[in-house]
Design an enzyme around this catalytic site. Structure first.
Site: not given
Length: 351
Positions: A149-152
């Site tokens: 994911g992007c945040y991750t």
């Protein structure tokens, strides 16, 4: 040429994959899959492809698609890829899944945080978490790559070397992250309308955002222990970008002193010195989303707070590129033995 199929081509991440693959010298798209726009020209959905891509959107028939391509990107909501993939397909093609279906190794955690039943848990164990800078050796031989994911991506890469080298206590880690509105996807939602987000910043998913267990799992591997963090995302009124600001307590060294800036920089350089897409900024220079926009770069910096014995870590990415499509193309390059930067080696756009 690597033949590429995209399921979910008309979402923001899918369209970004299409843009990147169009400029890739060793790959071509033969299937623009979109359940919502079947038989409509892809360029009628995204006008930036007018007179560039003439193809029409097709459906999400993965069985048929597997006979026509070498790799399938699934830029789809949670549950779709897991519901379509099967052994016959995996014998024919590589799957790079941009959803969360194969990111978490514990199916019970997946079902708890995402609220849906996992349709193909038999493939969870073999799927490789596609954080290229950390797992590239495992990615090379994977049949299923779980694109992070992007945040991750931003949160993990910013903290990983310090967790790995035990310079910080990961259980004290607090991640405050801000994302542009494209991170919420292209679907029509009242909360994402211009008047709802403009001139405002808001936290959401407080204490229960679905990327939390993903960050904990991956940094837990680095710590060689189960960890628990605080993660709070925020929506900000811009199209692209993620900025993560992370706080953690420093761990004393053998001599009883706390790590200094030289120790921290040495840890980052140990893991990232030769990484094309990770840029460790000079002392006193902090990441800004504008300097990574439209690119696959990750900008990272840090500041030790001697007063509190804590450290502030900062990272910035483009959520649609390194946080989604760019990382997916980087994973494709690894899978097919190409230079990782192929099709991604360009300067961030500004302004």
């Amino acid at each position: 040429m690597i033949k590429v199929g995209i399921i979910g081509a008309t979402g923001y991440a899918g369209a970004e994959i299409a843009r990147l693959i169009y400029g890739h010298p060793e790959a071509e798209i033969v299937w623009y899959g979109s359940r919502s726009y079947i038989d409509e020209r892809f360029s009628s959905v995204y006008g930036n492809f007018f007179n560039i891509v003439d193809a029409k959107c097709l459906d999400d028939n993965m069985d048929e698609l597997a006979d026509k391509v070498d790799v399938i990107f699934t830029a789809t909501p949670q549950g779709l890829c897991a519901g379509l993939v099967n052994e016959d397909i995996l014998k024919k093609v590589k799957i790079i899944d941009l959803s969360a279906d194969f990111r978490l190794k514990n199916v019970e955690i997946y079902e708890k945080w995402y609220g849906i039943e996992h349709k193909s848990p038999q493939y969870i164990k073999e799927a490789v978490y596609g954080l290229c800078e950390i797992n590239r050796n495992e990615i090379k031989n994977a049949r299923i790559v779980a694109n992070p994911g992007c945040y991750t991506t931003c949160s993990i890469l910013t903290a990983y070397p310090l967790v790995k080298e035990k310079l910080i206590d990961p259980n004290t880690l607090i991640v405050d992250a801000l994302s542009g509105t494209s991170g919420a996807g292209r679907g029509a939602k009242t909360a994402n309308l211009f008047c709802e987000v403009n001139e405002s910043v808001k936290p959401y998913g407080v204490a229960n955002h679905r990327h939390t267990p993903e960050i904990e799992e991956q940094l837990g591997y680095a710590a060689d222990a189960d960890i628990t963090i605080n993660f709070t995302p925020h929506l900000i009124p811009m199209n692209r970008g993620i900025l993560a600001t992370e706080y953690a307590s420093l761990v004393k060294k053998a001599d009883g002193s706390l790590p200094d800036a030289a120790d921290i920089r040495a840890a980052y350089e140990k893991y990232y010195k030769d990484e094309k897409f990770i840029r460790l900024l000079p002392d006193g220079v902090y990441p800004e989303t504008r300097w990574v926009e439209t690119s696959n770069y990750v900008d990272i910096s840090f500041k030790i707070d001697e007063r509190t014995g804590r450290i502030i870590l900062m990272g910035a990415i483009d959520n649609l590129v390194k946080g989604a499509a760019g990382q997916a193309v980087q994973n494709m390059n690894i899978l097919f033995g190409l230079d990782e930067a192929m099709g991604l080696d360009f300067v961030p756009a500004f302004p």
